[in-house]
Design a protein around this motif. Structure first.
Motif, PDB file in Angstrom:
ATOM      1  N   PRO A   1       0.796  -1.238   0.000  1.00  0.00           N
ATOM      2  CA  PRO A   1       0.000   0.000   0.000  1.00  0.00           C
ATOM      3  C   PRO A   1       0.825   1.283   0.000  1.00  0.00           C
ATOM      4  CG  PRO A   1      -0.865  -1.563   1.596  1.00  0.00           C
ATOM      5  CD  PRO A   1       0.434  -2.104   1.142  1.00  0.00           C
ATOM      6  N   LEU A   2       1.805   1.384   0.903  1.00  0.00           N
ATOM      7  CA  LEU A   2       2.562   2.635   1.012  1.00  0.00           C
ATOM      8  C   LEU A   2       3.493   2.848  -0.170  1.00  0.00           C
ATOM      9  CD1 LEU A   2       3.384   2.747   4.825  1.00  0.00           C
ATOM     10  CD2 LEU A   2       1.544   3.883   3.580  1.00  0.00           C
ATOM     11  N   SER A   3       4.063   1.775  -0.687  1.00  0.00           N
ATOM     12  CA  SER A   3       4.913   1.896  -1.868  1.00  0.00           C
ATOM     13  C   SER A   3       4.109   2.417  -3.051  1.00  0.00           C
ATOM     14  CB  SER A   3       5.539   0.535  -2.228  1.00  0.00           C
ATOM     15  OG  SER A   3       6.384   0.083  -1.198  1.00  0.00           O
ATOM     16  N   VAL A   4       2.934   1.851  -3.232  1.00  0.00           N
ATOM     17  CA  VAL A   4       2.062   2.274  -4.335  1.00  0.00           C
ATOM     18  C   VAL A   4       1.629   3.728  -4.139  1.00  0.00           C
ATOM     19  CG1 VAL A   4      -0.204   1.939  -5.401  1.00  0.00           C
ATOM     20  CG2 VAL A   4       1.240  -0.035  -4.870  1.00  0.00           C
ATOM     21  N   LEU A   5       1.247   4.067  -2.901  1.00  0.00           N
ATOM     22  CA  LEU A   5       0.803   5.429  -2.604  1.00  0.00           C
ATOM     23  C   LEU A   5       1.919   6.443  -2.838  1.00  0.00           C
ATOM     24  CD1 LEU A   5      -1.511   7.190  -1.511  1.00  0.00           C
ATOM     25  CD2 LEU A   5      -0.636   6.779   0.791  1.00  0.00           C
ATOM     26  N   LEU A   6       3.116   6.129  -2.380  1.00  0.00           N
ATOM     27  CA  LEU A   6       4.252   7.031  -2.553  1.00  0.00           C
ATOM     28  C   LEU A   6       4.625   7.202  -4.016  1.00  0.00           C
ATOM     29  CD1 LEU A   6       6.763   6.102   0.305  1.00  0.00           C
ATOM     30  CD2 LEU A   6       5.695   8.321  -0.085  1.00  0.00           C
TER      31      LEU A   6
END
Length: 471
Positions: free
Chosen positions: A20-25
């Motif tokens: 999730p955070l990798s995609v969001l960033l």
């Protein structure tokens, strides 16, 4: 029981940072890059001219510290242990491909950091002491009206900085113990006193310390590592090939390296990349909010430059140093924090390598902890009052000592998880404010850049804003 809790925390953190955070960033950074018209690429020459090219230029604009002091203060929280210890750790856990994902996060993270600093300058205000303050909590509340999200950001960051200071202080105490045989208790006491002297002078003293220490330390560190890389220059082609190949394919075990899957390269490259340059985390805007400037974009360009210096330059040099020397394979994962020492030791000898890194970590960590504690104080001030900020200052200094002696290590397990909460509370509001970011950027490009207008001839951004509000 605690082992089970630790495993669950690690599982949740790994999932959040791998997916999730990798995609969001990444996609959030790409979106912001598009909204600001690829500003960090199209105007990179202008960014260099307006930042490093304007270091000695004086300004009478509103603010508490100079633009360069704001930059060095923010850089102090990123340049240091995260570069010297964080990069080798990412490589030991994610393989050489982790460095590639750090580059990806940096290139698009430039737009993210630019955007959050721009918003911080737009919505900053003065506190009861007349000091300029700002950051995500201010633009989240004032621009979006999301008071509970603003408070959540401030709370999670205030708490996250406790294990963060512990990890930072422990990184230097273990280094000095190994290099000089110094007791971790003595190192912790020395660091606590030095940091207290710095932070009790407020942002002005912190800025005066960082603008003198940080540039020199960074240049010397880069110089030594570059020499090591040049000595092993014949390894560079193979190393770059390994970085790119292992970013997309698994790496098998070799020497002290246990092997890594692609997901681990992405997870550790993204997490350490963020932790290194803090793009999207919302911390740098707190320091930049105090800068003297007449347009948000002028100061926000320092955000682009800081990501470039921190990740593209310093982290890359750290990564190449451990890769060309083979230190990443010769050092066991549990000793990853010593990789740079081992790498430098291949050229200068083990004694010099250990002493060099220990001394630099000490200075880096002192400046880093000084600004991190300042960030924490500002959250307490926002949530409560100035008295609460002073209480948290003492809490952080105690945390520095406890971390140095290796105490309360179970608290460290929460670091990545708390970082995730802080990131989410900041990056989502920044994305919601994309129209405003684009409008302010367009205003700068059309009204300042295209006209090549000098500062004194520009209708000050803040003055024009005040006029709009009074009508």
């Amino acid at each position: 029981m605690w082992a089970t809790i630790e495993e669950n925390l690690a599982a949740v953190s790994n999932f959040l940072w791998t997916y999730p955070l990798s995609v969001l960033l990444i996609f959030g950074g790409i979106f912001l890059t598009y909204r600001i018209g690829f500003f960090q690429f199209r105007f990179f020459g202008h960014v260099l001219h307006q930042t490093i090219g304007q270091i000695f230029k004086k300004t009478q604009s509103k603010g508490t510290i100079t633009p360069f002091q704001a930059f060095t203060s923010a850089l102090a929280s990123t340049a240091g242990a995260t570069n010297i210890v964080g990069v080798p750790l990412a490589i030991s856990l994610g393989g050489p491909g982790a460095l590639f994902w750090m580059w990806v996060v940096a290139l698009i993270g430039m737009a993210t950091k630019y955007s959050e600093i721009l918003l911080s300058l737009k919505y900053r205000e003065t506190n009861e002491k007349g000091i300029w303050v700002g950051g995500p909590q201010y633009y989240i509340k004032k621009a979006l009206g999301w008071k509970w999200v603003a408070s959540a950001f401030a709370f999670f960051l205030m708490i996250e900085l406790i294990p963060s200071t512990m990890v930072q202080s422990n990184s230097i105490s273990t280094q000095t113990e190994q290099a000089f045989g110094l007791s971790t208790y003595l190192t912790g006491a020395i660091m606590s006193v030095l940091i207290a002297i710095v932070i009790f002078g407020g942002i002005k003293r912190i800025a005066r310390v960082t603008d003198k220490m940080v540039p020199g330390m960074v240049l010397i560190y880069i110089g030594v590592c570059l020499y090591v890389i040049l000595v092993h220059a014949d390894q560079l082609p193979a190393v770059f090939g390994l970085i790119f190949s292992s970013a997309f394919t698994p790496v098998s075990a070799a020497g002290g390296f246990a092997g890594a899957a692609v997901g681990e390269a992405i997870r550790w490259g993204t997490a350490r990349g963020l932790y290194s340059n803090e793009a999207g985390l919302g911390t740098a805007p707190i320091a930049h909010a105090a800068a003297r400037t007449n347009h948000p974009t002028r100061q926000a360009m320092w955000g682009i430059f800081s990501v470039f210096v921190d990740t593209i330059v310093i982290c890359t040099i750290s990564g190449l140093t451990v890769l060309v020397t083979g230190a990443w394979k010769d050092t066991a994962q549990e000793n990853a924090s010593n990789m740079i020492s081992v790498a430098v030791g291949t050229v200068f000898g083990d004694t010099f390598g250990g002493a060099f890194i220990s001394v630099f970590l000490l200075f880096f960590v002192v400046t880093t902890l000084g600004i991190l504690i300042f960030y924490g104080e500002k959250q307490a001030e926002y949530l409560f009052n100035l008295k609460a900020a002073k209480v948290m200052r003492v809490v952080y200094i105690i945390a520095v000592f406890i971390g140095a002696i290796g105490g309360l290590k179970f608290v460290w397990q929460f670091l990545d998880l708390l970082l995730a909460f802080v990131l989410l509370a900041n990056i989502i509001p920044v994305l919601f404010l994309h129209k405003e970011i684009a409008a302010i950027t367009k205003d700068y490009v059309n009204r300042v850049y295209k006209r090549r207008t000098e500062t004194r001839d520009v209708t000050l951004f803040y003055e024009s804003e005040e006029e709009d509000e009074s009508q």
